[in-house]
Write an enzyme that holds these catalytic residues in place. Structure first.
Site, PDB file in Angstrom:
ATOM      1  N   ASP A 187       0.836  -1.196   0.000  1.00 33.04           N
ATOM      2  CA  ASP A 187       0.000   0.000   0.000  1.00 33.04           C
ATOM      3  C   ASP A 187       0.877   1.255   0.000  1.00 33.04           C
ATOM      4  O   ASP A 187       1.872   1.331   0.734  1.00 33.04           O
ATOM      5  CB  ASP A 187      -0.893  -0.025   1.245  1.00 33.04           C
ATOM      6  N   GLU A 227       1.635  -0.392  -5.083  1.00 29.74           N
ATOM      7  CA  GLU A 227       0.745   0.721  -5.378  1.00 29.74           C
ATOM      8  C   GLU A 227       1.684   1.920  -5.508  1.00 29.74           C
ATOM      9  O   GLU A 227       2.120   2.498  -4.503  1.00 29.74           O
ATOM     10  CB  GLU A 227      -0.262   0.936  -4.255  1.00 29.74           C
TER      11      GLU A 227
END
Length: 714
Positions: free
Chosen positions: A358, A395
């Protein structure tokens, strides 16, 4: 207490490790002056029954504090307290009155810190507050649990580690996947519930389940309320980690100490038996401790100035590249080692197959928050020998302005490709002149990944994910409807590239519903037949809706949970998706290991890919609009396979009117067969392999509005 004998212990490994005749405890603190280990009998105990203050002469090696307690066993409950300077202006926030979780704890007891905060709680604001504050009760503080990882029968299991080009990813929320009573599992919302749904996952044909965060977090940190119901909202998604080594206890059917570890391992083992990989969404960019007004839970109390990136001149404040209050100091050597140890643990002891990172751009920032050309932690993850076959997916952006899609450093890294998401959404919405962009995305995004030696499969293609509209809502709402999040509909993105086709939300209008179903099929098929690694969002296969909420992070309820009755309501889409996945995995032409060249390598006078306008001529890309068509040569020399595949002609009409398309010629002896046509009513929209329909007219094809069709040559 007399039964516990104290020995010096060893500085490595970190954490609580079962050894002969006891447990070895070891933690890091460079600037702390005193470390206290507290042992508890029961999860709800307010005070420890045994405490030991480490002797810095006997129990300290370098910056490691360690002790071996004889008479303490696996399953023991423990916490730490650390003393040292409380000098926020210098980055130090030590407080011996704070209980601390071991950063290396492998399990926590089932207790919420945030749900049990006293009404008058306030974060320490000055030195006097800390020095004279009373030690808080441990009753509502989760305790760390000593785990023996050798105490599990893996039955010979190992991570599957499929090649990325052969994978179909399926992103889901572990609890939300089975929490609804409609899931009909015996253990809803748990690891066991997920295990019970393995036959369904296997029937879809997916290869890899990507789980949203399952590392321990506290869902009650969200204090907002739903303005409609008045109920307190939660942090449902879990992007606020408390304990990175520990699977979330509340996701276990067995919530006794250690139950979550056993259940998680059982789930992974059973998934692997059924050919399903497990990929974890992991959040190293920030922690649940928040900013200067947040709670001290672990890292802040052990060594705040090392674990976090602080403001240069005013170190009482945290740099916030995560948008969540703090930023982990990922490229500090101590933190780098922590990250590697954590990833290795999940691979070695928990047998997971990969990780999605993330806000991964934060892992590329130095200790001052600046982006680095060759970030040490990213290079170390990519080159680590234990992680050598593990999937690593970034990401490739953060909340501090970094955007690195196509340029993420590290060589091995795959990336979530949001360019694919945005451009394919707009393409099928019918926006003008998106054909060139769509062509680039469907062929593997060479513009992003070819120049640094990466391959098409390094592009993780997706149209929907947990963050944003579901696929159903993408074709059902023109705007977001996040009112129930308690933030006056200000949260969530306004850039959704969605369209409702004439009515906002659910409708009984059959014409509108027909268009929506067709568009869902168009986008699913585009995703599965594009070069790259496809990722699906769970429930999209039966039109899961969130009522137009595109930021359901706080909705731990029916709004986010999968409604399994839709599996029957939208059975035609489930069947369509199964066939699309099967097509991808059985035809290597859709899983090329390298980019197209537009050249003929098989001496059959056909290039690996050839593009066409609707009249059969070479398209003028500057004028091409609402139509895209290309032929794929299935010769084994073109697709780098050990056998020849079929030729395919793929057509997309994103406009509002029907059109006649001239089909390209095939090599002598071959004919075109209708394989897929999203405008045809089910079950004939997707023919079965071997039952494709021979076209009576081989030179033209009528392609209705908003339709994707695939012809197969044989």
């Amino acid at each position: 207490m007399d039964s516990i004998k104290v020995h010096p212990g060893r500085p490595m490994p970190y954490g609580a490790t079962p050894v002969r005749d006891g447990i070895n405890f070891s933690v890091f603190s460079r600037n702390g002056t005193s470390v206290i280990l507290d042992i508890f009998k029961k999860p709800e105990d307010s005070e420890p029954y045994f405490s030991y203050e480490f002797d810095p002469v006997v129990n300290r090696t370098g910056d490691m504090w360690h002790v071996r307690l004889e008479g303490v066993e696996t399953g023991a409950l423990y916490l730490y307290r650390v003393d040292g300077p409380f000098a926020p202006e210098n980055g130090h926030r030590f407080n011996k009155n704070h209980y601390l979780l071991d950063p290396y704890a492998k399990a926590l007891t089932d207790m919420s810190i945030f749900a049990n905060l006293p009404k008058d709680y306030a974060a320490p604001i000055d030195k006097l507050d800390v020095e004279f504050g009373k030690r808080r009760s441990a009753r509502h503080f989760p305790k760390c649990i000593v785990i023996d990882d050798a105490d599990f029968d893996w039955q010979g299991d190992q991570p599957l580690n499929y090649k990325l080009k052969n994978c179909v990813l399926y992103e889901t929320h572990l609890k939300g996947f089975t929490a609804s009573p409609t899931s009909a599992v015996a253990h809803p919302g748990t690891y066991r519930g997920m295990t019970e749904k393995i036959p369904y996952l296997k029937s879809l044909g997916i290869t890899s389940v990507e789980l949203m965060p399952i590392q321990e977090f506290d869902e009650f940190e969200n204090a907002n309320t739903n303005p409609r119901t008045g109920k307190r909202l939660k942090n449902h998604w879990g992007y606020s980690t408390i304990s990175f080594f520990a699977p979330k206890t509340s996701y276990a059917a067995d919530r006794t100490p250690g139950g979550a570890v056993r259940e998680f391992k059982e789930m992974v083992r059973e998934m692997h038996k059924n050919g399903l990989e497990v990929i974890l969404d992991i959040v190293f960019n920030h922690t649940a401790e928040g900013n200067e007004h947040g709670l001290t839970l672990n890292f802040r109390g052990f060594d705040n100035s090392i674990y976090y990136i602080l403001e240069d001149k005013h170190k009482q404040y945290y740099k916030n590249f995560s948008g969540c209050g703090n930023t982990v100091n990922c490229n500090h050597p101590v933190v780098r080692s922590f990250i590697i140890d954590c990833l290795r643990y999940w691979v070695i002891e928990m047998h997971v197959d990969g990780f999605r990172f993330d806000l991964a751009s934060i892992l590329g920032r130095d200790r001052n928050g600046n982006l680095i050309k060759e970030p040490p932690v990213l290079e170390r993850i990519a080159e680590d020998p234990i992680l050598g076959r593990t999937k690593i997916i970034a990401e490739a952006w953060d909340a501090g302005g970094a955007y690195q899609v196509g340029t993420f450093p590290g060589g091995r890294w795959a990336e979530w490709n949001d360019r694919f998401r945005d451009e394919i959404r707009r393409f099928w919405r019918g926006d003008d002149f998106l054909c060139t962009a769509a062509a680039t995305r469907m062929t593997g995004s060479a513009d992003l990944y070819q120049d640094d030696g990466r391959k098409p499969y390094h592009s993780v293609n997706f149209i929907t994910s947990h963050d944003g509209f579901t696929l159903n809502d993408l074709v059902s709402y023109n705007g977001k409807h996040n009112e129930e999040n308690g933030e006056h509909n200000r949260d969530g993105s306004d850039n959704n590239s969605s369209y409702n086709y004439g009515y906002e939300g659910p409708t009984a209008n059959k014409a509108i519903e027909g268009i929506r179903t067709r568009q869902v099929k168009n986008m699913l098929l585009t995703l599965l037949l594009s070069q790259g690694t496809p990722m699906l969002l769970s429930g999209d296969e039966f039109r899961r809706t969130q009522g137009g909420n595109n930021n359901a992070y706080c909705q731990d309820n029916e709004l986010s949970w999968l409604n399994w009755t839709n599996q029957e309501t939208y059975a035609e889409i489930v069947t369509f998706l199964r066939k699309a996945i099967h097509t991808r995995l059985t035809h290597p032409v859709f899983r090329r290991p390298d980019f197209f060249e537009g050249q003929d390598h098989s001496a059959n006078l056909l290039p690996d890919i050839n593009w066409f306008a609707s009249d059969g001529k070479t398209p003028d890309w500057s004028q091409l609009n609402h139509f895209l068509a290309f032929r794929l040569d299935g010769s084994k020399a073109e697709i780098f396979a050990d056998r020849d595949d079929n030729d395919f002609f793929i057509m997309c009409n994103t406009g509002a009117t029907d059109m006649t398309v001239k089909t390209p010629s095939l090599n002598k002896g071959k004919k075109w067969y209708r394989f897929i046509d999203t405008s045809v009513p089910a079950p004939n929209d997707f023919t079965d392999h071997g039952s494709e329909e021979l076209l009576e007219e081989q030179k033209t094809y009528i392609l209705p509005a908003r339709t994707m069709a695939v012809l197969l040559g044989k």
